[in-house]
Design a protein around this motif. Structure first.
Motif, PDB file in Angstrom:
ATOM      1  N   GLY A 184       0.784  -1.225   0.000  1.00 51.20           N
ATOM      2  CA  GLY A 184       0.000   0.000   0.000  1.00 51.20           C
ATOM      3  C   GLY A 184       0.813   1.270   0.000  1.00 51.20           C
ATOM      4  N   THR A 185       2.126   1.171  -0.296  1.00 50.82           N
ATOM      5  CA  THR A 185       2.961   2.377  -0.288  1.00 50.82           C
ATOM      6  C   THR A 185       3.306   2.850  -1.694  1.00 50.82           C
ATOM      7  N   CYS A 186       2.617   2.315  -2.711  1.00 51.84           N
ATOM      8  CA  CYS A 186       2.786   2.849  -4.059  1.00 51.84           C
ATOM      9  C   CYS A 186       2.022   4.154  -4.221  1.00 51.84           C
ATOM     10  N   LEU A 187       1.230   4.523  -3.231  1.00 53.58           N
ATOM     11  CA  LEU A 187       0.489   5.785  -3.190  1.00 53.58           C
ATOM     12  C   LEU A 187       0.880   6.538  -1.933  1.00 53.58           C
ATOM     13  N   PHE A 188       1.174   7.836  -2.068  1.00 54.38           N
ATOM     14  CA  PHE A 188       1.560   8.644  -0.913  1.00 54.38           C
ATOM     15  C   PHE A 188       0.831   9.970  -0.961  1.00 54.38           C
ATOM     16  N   GLN A 189       0.302  10.380   0.191  1.00 55.62           N
ATOM     17  CA  GLN A 189      -0.375  11.671   0.309  1.00 55.62           C
ATOM     18  C   GLN A 189       0.274  12.470   1.418  1.00 55.62           C
ATOM     19  N   LEU A 190       0.800  13.633   1.061  1.00 60.98           N
ATOM     20  CA  LEU A 190       1.476  14.491   2.032  1.00 60.98           C
ATOM     21  C   LEU A 190       0.494  15.410   2.741  1.00 60.98           C
ATOM     22  N   ASN A 191      -0.475  15.920   2.007  1.00 56.62           N
ATOM     23  CA  ASN A 191      -1.488  16.835   2.531  1.00 56.62           C
ATOM     24  C   ASN A 191      -2.722  16.694   1.645  1.00 56.62           C
ATOM     25  N   PRO A 192      -3.810  17.389   1.939  1.00 49.07           N
ATOM     26  CA  PRO A 192      -5.013  17.202   1.115  1.00 49.07           C
ATOM     27  C   PRO A 192      -4.824  17.473  -0.378  1.00 49.07           C
ATOM     28  N   GLN A 193      -3.802  18.227  -0.746  1.00 52.72           N
ATOM     29  CA  GLN A 193      -3.608  18.596  -2.145  1.00 52.72           C
ATOM     30  C   GLN A 193      -2.558  17.769  -2.875  1.00 52.72           C
ATOM     31  N   SER A 194      -1.573  17.241  -2.156  1.00 54.26           N
ATOM     32  CA  SER A 194      -0.398  16.637  -2.800  1.00 54.26           C
ATOM     33  C   SER A 194      -0.435  15.117  -2.751  1.00 54.26           C
ATOM     34  N   LEU A 195      -0.491  14.497  -3.934  1.00 57.89           N
ATOM     35  CA  LEU A 195      -0.558  13.048  -4.090  1.00 57.89           C
ATOM     36  C   LEU A 195       0.503  12.584  -5.077  1.00 57.89           C
ATOM     37  N   TRP A 196       1.117  11.424  -4.792  1.00 61.87           N
ATOM     38  CA  TRP A 196       2.055  10.805  -5.709  1.00 61.87           C
ATOM     39  C   TRP A 196       1.737   9.308  -5.791  1.00 61.87           C
ATOM     40  N   ALA A 197       1.884   8.723  -6.975  1.00 62.31           N
ATOM     41  CA  ALA A 197       1.640   7.301  -7.171  1.00 62.31           C
ATOM     42  C   ALA A 197       2.649   6.755  -8.173  1.00 62.31           C
ATOM     43  N   VAL A 198       3.197   5.561  -7.895  1.00 61.08           N
ATOM     44  CA  VAL A 198       4.240   4.998  -8.755  1.00 61.08           C
ATOM     45  C   VAL A 198       3.766   3.703  -9.403  1.00 61.08           C
ATOM     46  N   THR A 199       4.364   3.397 -10.557  1.00 60.27           N
ATOM     47  CA  THR A 199       3.931   2.262 -11.349  1.00 60.27           C
ATOM     48  C   THR A 199       5.110   1.394 -11.780  1.00 60.27           C
ATOM     49  N   GLY A 200       4.771   0.230 -12.346  1.00 63.20           N
ATOM     50  CA  GLY A 200       5.767  -0.690 -12.865  1.00 63.20           C
ATOM     51  C   GLY A 200       5.138  -1.640 -13.855  1.00 63.20           C
ATOM     52  N   GLY A 201       5.905  -2.681 -14.185  1.00 58.42           N
ATOM     53  CA  GLY A 201       5.412  -3.714 -15.071  1.00 58.42           C
ATOM     54  C   GLY A 201       5.491  -3.389 -16.543  1.00 58.42           C
ATOM     55  N   ALA A 202       5.927  -2.179 -16.897  1.00 62.03           N
ATOM     56  CA  ALA A 202       5.941  -1.732 -18.287  1.00 62.03           C
ATOM     57  C   ALA A 202       7.371  -1.460 -18.742  1.00 62.03           C
ATOM     58  N   GLU A 203       7.503  -0.869 -19.917  1.00 59.37           N
ATOM     59  CA  GLU A 203       8.840  -0.591 -20.454  1.00 59.37           C
ATOM     60  C   GLU A 203       9.557   0.485 -19.660  1.00 59.37           C
ATOM     61  N   ARG A 204       8.795   1.300 -18.909  1.00 57.12           N
ATOM     62  CA  ARG A 204       9.391   2.328 -18.062  1.00 57.12           C
ATOM     63  C   ARG A 204       8.645   2.378 -16.737  1.00 57.12           C
ATOM     64  N   ALA A 205       9.374   2.596 -15.656  1.00 58.96           N
ATOM     65  CA  ALA A 205       8.742   2.890 -14.368  1.00 58.96           C
ATOM     66  C   ALA A 205       8.368   4.368 -14.373  1.00 58.96           C
TER      67      ALA A 205
END
Length: 356
Positions: A184-205
């Motif tokens: 569950g750490t592929c998604l990170f929220q710092l505050n109500p506005q700031s979100l980051w999400a990471v991916t894989g499995g493809a030709e590029r991360a």
């Protein structure tokens, strides 16, 4: 991602290998575990209160930092709880990962005596990977893409009425791209506005990020292992809106020789690749509360610490773990294969240590 990470692959039996690793490492203390199932999700509330979750509907809780109790979730025995978000010893949200209706969210407000099945993924092709919460009471769920793009779902400020956010063209997926339902750490929220999400499995991360609560998104490539279903970015953490870190690698080839950390100092627009210690696959990275620049990372090759935001590393342990989280500079836990529960017992990870 529909590729669910398997249990630990070792030439020794899992329990033998873990026991040998723990006996050799001083940074972590092995705790008695009430289960032998794979543990994935971890949420730390304070130096005494933490929750964990895992396969076969497993939920655990400690209220003294040492002794863990199993908490049944009726009807969830076949679900795989990959993510958990706790707010006290009484209130917690758990999310199971899996295709279609195997992706579910449950809520307890009385320490697990009762569980409410809050949301079910009714899309038979859907797949939820992670859940996070903001200070204003909104929950965001990150799901694998459909033809339109990466999926983000969000509740209102009361944690109700989960709805999919609009999918802008920036979130159009690469072939075979998805997120790893690791811990569950592929998604990170710092505050109500700031979100980051990471991916894989493809030709590029890649990493997707939003600074308006998920309405608009940008996406960037990450300098991490890619090009196979088992490779990519697994975990993301940000200290503030500018300084962030991503961990990854190859979960099938845990000693794959490639950078396993990427760091940014401009909010995710550009990234620097790092070969961290431990070398190889890392499934989690997290900032340590109460420090300026300390981050801890872990995976099947062990755990390590950096005191300069991820540039330089020293290894903490060779014990294989799935995820790690800290309450403060002295109190943290790691969980992993076969019910592994460990408590941090190393030197305080404080600001003074950062500057040495």
């Amino acid at each position: 991602m529909r590729v669910i990470l398997p249990a630990l692959l070792l030439t020794l039996s899992p329990m033998t290998a873990i026991a040998q690793a723990v006996a050799a490492d001083g940074a972590w203390q092995r705790l008695e575990s009430p289960v032998r199932t794979e543990l994935r999700g971890l949420s730390v509330v304070s130096k005494q209160i933490a929750w964990a979750s895992g396969a076969q509907g497993t939920v655990l809780r400690t209220t003294d930092g040492e002794h863990w109790q199993q908490i049944p979730v009726p009807g969830a025995e076949k679900l795989d709880f990959r993510a958990i978000r706790a707010f006290s010893d009484q209130i917690a949200w758990i999310m199971s990962a899996g295709p279609g209706e195997q992706s579910r969210i449950f809520v307890t407000q009385d320490g697990g005596t009762h569980w409410e099945p809050r949301f079910i993924n009714t899309d038979p092709n859907g797949f939820w990977n992670a859940i996070t919460a903001s200070a204003d009471g909104r929950f965001t769920v990150f799901g694998d893409p459909d033809a339109n793009g990466l999926q983000f779902w969000q509740t209102d400020t009361n944690g109700q009425h989960l709805q999919r956010l609009n999918t802008p063209p920036a979130l159009r997926p690469l072939p075979a791209e998805g997120a790893f339902a690791a811990s569950g750490t592929c998604l990170f929220q710092l505050n109500p506005q700031s979100l980051w999400a990471v991916t894989g499995g493809a030709e590029r991360a890649r990493i997707a990020y939003s600074h308006d609560g998920g309405l608009q998104w940008q996406i960037r490539d990450l300098p991490l292992a890619a090009g196979a279903a088992s490779r990519g970015a697994f975990s993301v953490s940000f200290r503030d809106t500018q300084h962030g870190i991503v961990a990854g690698g190859d979960y099938k080839e845990i000693h794959y020789d490639s950078p396993n950390i990427a760091v940014t100092q401009d909010g995710g627009n550009s990234w620097q690749s790092i070969r961290a210690l431990p070398a190889g696959f890392l499934s989690v990275v997290t900032h340590v509360p109460g420090t300026n620049n300390t981050v801890v990372a872990g995976g099947l090759t062990g755990s390590g610490v950096s005191h300069d935001g991820g540039i330089h590393w020293r290894q903490l342990s060779t014990s294989p773990v799935n995820t790690i989280a800290f309450a403060d500079v002295r109190h943290g836990w790691a969980i992993g294969p076969k019910g592994l529960l460990m408590r941090y017992q190393g030197a305080p990870l404080d600001v003074q240590t950062d500057n040495k």
